[in-house]
Design a protein around this motif. Structure first.
Motif, PDB file in Angstrom:
ATOM      1  N   HIS A 150       0.808  -1.217   0.000  1.00  0.00           N
ATOM      2  CA  HIS A 150       0.000   0.000   0.000  1.00  0.00           C
ATOM      3  C   HIS A 150       0.846   1.275   0.000  1.00  0.00           C
ATOM      4  CE1 HIS A 150      -3.623  -2.309   0.540  1.00  0.00           C
ATOM      5  NE2 HIS A 150      -3.180  -2.847   1.669  1.00  0.00           N
ATOM      6  N   PHE A 151       2.175   1.144   0.084  1.00  0.00           N
ATOM      7  CA  PHE A 151       3.049   2.312   0.156  1.00  0.00           C
ATOM      8  C   PHE A 151       3.687   2.598  -1.201  1.00  0.00           C
ATOM      9  CE2 PHE A 151       2.620   1.119   4.523  1.00  0.00           C
ATOM     10  CZ  PHE A 151       2.681   2.318   5.225  1.00  0.00           C
ATOM     11  N   SER A 152       3.664   3.859  -1.593  1.00  0.00           N
ATOM     12  CA  SER A 152       4.333   4.303  -2.820  1.00  0.00           C
ATOM     13  C   SER A 152       5.721   4.834  -2.467  1.00  0.00           C
ATOM     14  CB  SER A 152       3.515   5.421  -3.480  1.00  0.00           C
ATOM     15  OG  SER A 152       4.300   6.140  -4.396  1.00  0.00           O
ATOM     16  N   VAL A 153       6.750   4.250  -3.054  1.00  0.00           N
ATOM     17  CA  VAL A 153       8.114   4.719  -2.809  1.00  0.00           C
ATOM     18  C   VAL A 153       8.263   6.162  -3.274  1.00  0.00           C
ATOM     19  CG1 VAL A 153      10.540   4.399  -3.432  1.00  0.00           C
ATOM     20  CG2 VAL A 153       9.131   2.414  -2.860  1.00  0.00           C
ATOM     21  N   ASN A 154       7.610   6.517  -4.373  1.00  0.00           N
ATOM     22  CA  ASN A 154       7.675   7.897  -4.867  1.00  0.00           C
ATOM     23  C   ASN A 154       7.176   8.869  -3.794  1.00  0.00           C
ATOM     24  OD1 ASN A 154       7.045   5.863  -7.009  1.00  0.00           O
ATOM     25  ND2 ASN A 154       7.560   7.585  -8.358  1.00  0.00           N
ATOM     26  N   ARG A 155       6.051   8.508  -3.157  1.00  0.00           N
ATOM     27  CA  ARG A 155       5.480   9.364  -2.122  1.00  0.00           C
ATOM     28  C   ARG A 155       6.365   9.378  -0.882  1.00  0.00           C
ATOM     29  NH1 ARG A 155       0.512   7.764  -2.860  1.00  0.00           N
ATOM     30  NH2 ARG A 155       0.408   6.265  -1.152  1.00  0.00           N
ATOM     31  N   MET A 156       6.941   8.237  -0.529  1.00  0.00           N
ATOM     32  CA  MET A 156       7.824   8.171   0.632  1.00  0.00           C
ATOM     33  C   MET A 156       9.064   9.036   0.428  1.00  0.00           C
ATOM     34  SD  MET A 156       7.454   4.094   1.393  1.00  0.00           S
ATOM     35  CE  MET A 156       8.524   3.996   2.842  1.00  0.00           C
ATOM     36  N   LEU A 157       9.613   9.044  -0.790  1.00  0.00           N
ATOM     37  CA  LEU A 157      10.801   9.853  -1.076  1.00  0.00           C
ATOM     38  C   LEU A 157      10.509  11.346  -1.013  1.00  0.00           C
ATOM     39  CD1 LEU A 157      12.330   7.825  -4.048  1.00  0.00           C
ATOM     40  CD2 LEU A 157      13.309   8.087  -1.758  1.00  0.00           C
ATOM     41  N   VAL A 188      -3.225   1.497  12.336  1.00  0.00           N
ATOM     42  CA  VAL A 188      -4.183   0.464  11.953  1.00  0.00           C
ATOM     43  C   VAL A 188      -4.372  -0.541  13.082  1.00  0.00           C
ATOM     44  CG1 VAL A 188      -4.591  -1.466  10.360  1.00  0.00           C
ATOM     45  CG2 VAL A 188      -3.712   0.713   9.485  1.00  0.00           C
ATOM     46  N   GLU A 189      -3.270  -0.961  13.685  1.00  0.00           N
ATOM     47  CA  GLU A 189      -3.331  -1.968  14.750  1.00  0.00           C
ATOM     48  C   GLU A 189      -4.047  -1.422  15.984  1.00  0.00           C
ATOM     49  OE1 GLU A 189      -2.786  -5.835  15.931  1.00  0.00           O
ATOM     50  OE2 GLU A 189      -2.177  -4.978  14.007  1.00  0.00           O
ATOM     51  N   LEU A 190      -3.803  -0.161  16.321  1.00  0.00           N
ATOM     52  CA  LEU A 190      -4.461   0.448  17.471  1.00  0.00           C
ATOM     53  C   LEU A 190      -5.961   0.614  17.225  1.00  0.00           C
ATOM     54  CD1 LEU A 190      -1.809   3.130  18.466  1.00  0.00           C
ATOM     55  CD2 LEU A 190      -2.551   1.203  19.867  1.00  0.00           C
ATOM     56  N   ASN A 191      -6.335   0.844  15.991  1.00  0.00           N
ATOM     57  CA  ASN A 191      -7.763   0.913  15.672  1.00  0.00           C
ATOM     58  C   ASN A 191      -8.415  -0.459  15.828  1.00  0.00           C
ATOM     59  OD1 ASN A 191      -9.911   0.545  13.152  1.00  0.00           O
ATOM     60  ND2 ASN A 191     -10.157   2.448  14.316  1.00  0.00           N
ATOM     61  N   ARG A 192      -7.737  -1.475  15.346  1.00  0.00           N
ATOM     62  CA  ARG A 192      -8.291  -2.829  15.434  1.00  0.00           C
ATOM     63  C   ARG A 192      -8.395  -3.316  16.874  1.00  0.00           C
ATOM     64  NH1 ARG A 192      -4.702  -5.574  10.537  1.00  0.00           N
ATOM     65  NH2 ARG A 192      -6.023  -4.916   8.783  1.00  0.00           N
ATOM     66  N   ILE A 197      -9.137   6.151  16.756  1.00  0.00           N
ATOM     67  CA  ILE A 197      -9.435   6.756  15.455  1.00  0.00           C
ATOM     68  C   ILE A 197      -8.652   8.036  15.186  1.00  0.00           C
ATOM     69  CG2 ILE A 197     -11.758   5.772  15.322  1.00  0.00           C
ATOM     70  CD1 ILE A 197     -12.831   8.527  16.197  1.00  0.00           C
ATOM     71  N   LEU A 198      -7.893   8.508  16.166  1.00  0.00           N
ATOM     72  CA  LEU A 198      -7.147   9.757  15.992  1.00  0.00           C
ATOM     73  C   LEU A 198      -5.705   9.571  16.420  1.00  0.00           C
ATOM     74  CD1 LEU A 198      -6.854  12.878  15.580  1.00  0.00           C
ATOM     75  CD2 LEU A 198      -7.660  13.132  17.953  1.00  0.00           C
ATOM     76  N   GLN A 199      -4.781  10.035  15.559  1.00  0.00           N
ATOM     77  CA  GLN A 199      -3.384  10.134  15.959  1.00  0.00           C
ATOM     78  C   GLN A 199      -3.007  11.608  16.013  1.00  0.00           C
ATOM     79  OE1 GLN A 199       1.228   8.926  14.762  1.00  0.00           O
ATOM     80  NE2 GLN A 199      -0.449   8.176  13.498  1.00  0.00           N
ATOM     81  N   VAL A 213      -3.437   7.397   8.134  1.00  0.00           N
ATOM     82  CA  VAL A 213      -4.861   7.564   7.807  1.00  0.00           C
ATOM     83  C   VAL A 213      -5.162   6.881   6.473  1.00  0.00           C
ATOM     84  CG1 VAL A 213      -6.651   9.250   7.201  1.00  0.00           C
ATOM     85  CG2 VAL A 213      -5.102   9.709   9.128  1.00  0.00           C
ATOM     86  N   ASP A 214      -4.276   7.097   5.496  1.00  0.00           N
ATOM     87  CA  ASP A 214      -4.460   6.499   4.168  1.00  0.00           C
ATOM     88  C   ASP A 214      -4.336   4.974   4.223  1.00  0.00           C
ATOM     89  OD1 ASP A 214      -4.664   6.800   1.190  1.00  0.00           O
ATOM     90  OD2 ASP A 214      -2.672   5.889   1.281  1.00  0.00           O
ATOM     91  N   LEU A 215      -3.378   4.488   5.011  1.00  0.00           N
ATOM     92  CA  LEU A 215      -3.217   3.039   5.129  1.00  0.00           C
ATOM     93  C   LEU A 215      -4.475   2.414   5.734  1.00  0.00           C
ATOM     94  CD1 LEU A 215      -1.394   0.524   4.859  1.00  0.00           C
ATOM     95  CD2 LEU A 215      -0.584   0.982   7.197  1.00  0.00           C
ATOM     96  N   GLY A 216      -5.049   3.072   6.720  1.00  0.00           N
ATOM     97  CA  GLY A 216      -6.278   2.569   7.317  1.00  0.00           C
ATOM     98  C   GLY A 216      -7.388   2.440   6.286  1.00  0.00           C
ATOM     99  N   ARG A 217      -7.519   3.466   5.434  1.00  0.00           N
ATOM    100  CA  ARG A 217      -8.544   3.418   4.384  1.00  0.00           C
ATOM    101  C   ARG A 217      -8.306   2.230   3.449  1.00  0.00           C
ATOM    102  NH1 ARG A 217      -8.512   4.967  -0.713  1.00  0.00           N
ATOM    103  NH2 ARG A 217      -6.467   5.976  -0.503  1.00  0.00           N
ATOM    104  N   ARG A 218      -7.036   2.017   3.088  1.00  0.00           N
ATOM    105  CA  ARG A 218      -6.703   0.947   2.156  1.00  0.00           C
ATOM    106  C   ARG A 218      -6.883  -0.441   2.787  1.00  0.00           C
ATOM    107  NH1 ARG A 218      -3.605   2.761  -2.318  1.00  0.00           N
ATOM    108  NH2 ARG A 218      -3.141   4.995  -2.222  1.00  0.00           N
ATOM    109  N   MET A 219      -6.721  -0.506   4.122  1.00  0.00           N
ATOM    110  CA  MET A 219      -6.814  -1.803   4.792  1.00  0.00           C
ATOM    111  C   MET A 219      -8.172  -2.032   5.449  1.00  0.00           C
ATOM    112  SD  MET A 219      -2.949  -2.333   6.344  1.00  0.00           S
ATOM    113  CE  MET A 219      -3.254  -4.091   6.654  1.00  0.00           C
ATOM    114  N   GLY A 220      -9.119  -1.135   5.193  1.00  0.00           N
ATOM    115  CA  GLY A 220     -10.493  -1.387   5.594  1.00  0.00           C
ATOM    116  C   GLY A 220     -10.879  -0.999   6.998  1.00  0.00           C
ATOM    117  N   THR A 221     -10.134  -0.084   7.642  1.00  0.00           N
ATOM    118  CA  THR A 221     -10.556   0.382   8.968  1.00  0.00           C
ATOM    119  C   THR A 221     -11.676   1.410   8.802  1.00  0.00           C
ATOM    120  OG1 THR A 221      -9.062   2.299   9.096  1.00  0.00           O
ATOM    121  CG2 THR A 221      -8.175   0.161   9.791  1.00  0.00           C
ATOM    122  N   GLU A 222     -12.260   1.809   9.929  1.00  0.00           N
ATOM    123  CA  GLU A 222     -13.174   2.941   9.896  1.00  0.00           C
ATOM    124  C   GLU A 222     -12.375   4.199   9.598  1.00  0.00           C
ATOM    125  OE1 GLU A 222     -14.534   4.040  13.993  1.00  0.00           O
ATOM    126  OE2 GLU A 222     -13.240   2.357  14.576  1.00  0.00           O
TER     127      GLU A 222
END
Length: 420
Positions: A150-157, A188-192, A197-199, A213-222
């Motif tokens: 779910h991570f883009s190296v371009n975005r990470m750089l 994500v793990e703390l939500n599960r 819901i807030l960091q 926040v984006d990872l949560g959306r991609r992995m199906g959290t609220e």
């Protein structure tokens, strides 16, 4: 804060009026959750030292206000991420600590939170998980497949924490490059596990938090949310929590209550109102009155700031004792036995310890070279007399009737020297 948004929840009202908010991913959504009493929020604290310093007070106060306004605070211990190292705001790789070091540091850090939060099993009671609970159990291949994709190296750089190091040709290890993946996975793990819901965090953490926040959306959290505080500097531009003498630690065994009180008492005039809002719980109308004081009267506001901030960490009795020690020392010119004290051996006294060494031993200067420079500038005092000779030897005749010798750096830092 968004100009057109007026918060209705007590949580965002307090943070807004007191100056805590820099950015938020969704003001309205977060405000709605807070109004319903459904806000569970976390801030991560890596275990890089055996105490947090005053620079960590801003996020700690956010957790405190969250609990006081009906939310559930989650201070997350970074027992796992400390093994990797957060590159945010760093010019070089962080020293790799042993597991024992991390555990010892974690135990030291835990002491601070008991002064600010109420822990327990209730709906709004704080909990303190450690991300080592899940990060150390990850299977690398599974993590790459389930999370890493779910991570883009371009975005990470493009992240500031990474880009800064690359632009300066400073090495960024593959270990550190993975940090944002682990921090995002924490969210994500703390939500599960806990419904978090807030960091929250400092403005330098914005990129890492919204990636979570984006990872949560991609992995199906609220829906998850991000909230950051402004970068906190003093009016003169200095970084909060750093002084010429070093970090302003929150653990009493690393910085005395008196020195902590003095740190706040020495606040710059222009910072008094802002610091009263951020680091005390005084009502806003009372802060407005103190903030309006001018001339020498602003010193009274500084004393109130020092006592209130110290009371929150060390308790009201110790705070007022520190205030009284300062009053006796500065207003009456007496030597208070409640000043920070170090004890040397009688053998050292009989051998006549050098004045340079004495000031180093007292922690007032970092080296004999610095002591020598201070003497040239008239900055060191022995029993309130300016030290003029850097070859002066401390001897029994310097002791007062109680066997105490007073060492001073400038007019505000004092240490008592005793011998046993």
């Amino acid at each position: 804060m968004a100009e057109t948004f007026i918060p209705r929840s007590d949580f965002l009202k307090v943070l807004s009026e007191r100056g805590f908010i820099h950015q938020c991913s969704d003001y309205q959504g977060l405000d709605d959750k807070a109004r319903k009493g459904e806000l569970i929020a976390y801030i991560g604290f890596d275990c890089t030292a055996s105490s947090l310093h005053v620079g960590s007070l801003l996020p700690i106060m956010m957790l405190r206000w969250l609990q006081k306004t009906g939310g559930k605070p989650v201070p997350l211990m970074g027992g796992g991420t400390t093994r990797v190292g957060d590159p945010s705001g760093k010019d070089e790789s962080r020293k790799i600590l042993t597991l024992d070091d991390i555990e010892n540091n974690k135990n030291g850090i835990k002491q601070v939170f008991s002064h600010f939060l109420t822990f327990g099993d209730g709906k709004h009671d704080a909990i303190m998980p450690d991300n080592a609970e899940w990060l150390t159990k990850l299977n690398y291949i599974d993590f790459l497949r389930d999370v890493g994709r779910h991570f883009s190296v371009n975005r990470m750089l493009a992240m500031d924490s990474v880009k800064m190091r690359i632009d300066r040709d400073q090495e960024l290890s593959f270990l550190e490059f993975n940090y944002m993946c682990l921090q995002s996975y924490d969210f994500v793990e703390l939500n599960r596990r806990y419904g978090c819901i807030l960091q929250m965090g400092g403005s330098d953490q914005w990129g890492n938090i919204v990636t979570g926040v984006d990872l949560g959306r991609r992995m199906g959290t609220e829906q998850l949310y991000a909230l950051t505080t402004p970068l906190l500097t003093t009016a003169s531009g200095a970084k909060m929590g750093k002084t010429a003498a070093g970090a302003v630690w929150l653990n009493a065994d690393m910085l005395s209550v008196y020195d902590y009180w003095q740190f706040w008492r020495n606040t710059e005039d222009r910072d008094v109102g802002r610091f009263l809002k951020l680091f005390t719980e005084l009502p806003m109308d009372e802060i407005a009155k103190l903030e309006s004081l001018g001339g020498s009267e602003i010193n009274e506001a500084k004393k109130i700031l020092a006592t209130e901030a110290t009371a929150m960490l060390h308790g009201r009795e110790k705070a007022e004792k520190a205030a009284e020690t300062a009053r006796v020392t500065f207003e009456q010119g007496q030597t208070s036995t409640d000043l920070p004290t170090i004890t040397l051996t009688q053998a050292q006294l009989s051998q006549r310890i050098g004045v340079l060494t004495a000031f180093v031993e007292a922690g007032l200067v970092a080296s004999t070279g610095e002591a020598r420079r201070q003497i040239k500038g008239g900055g060191l005092r022995l029993n309130d007399e300016v030290v003029q000779d850097d070859k002066l030897l401390i001897e029994a005749s310097h002791q007062d009737q109680n066997g105490v010798i007073k060492l001073s750096l400038g007019k505000k830092k004092h240490v008592l020297l005793t011998f046993a």
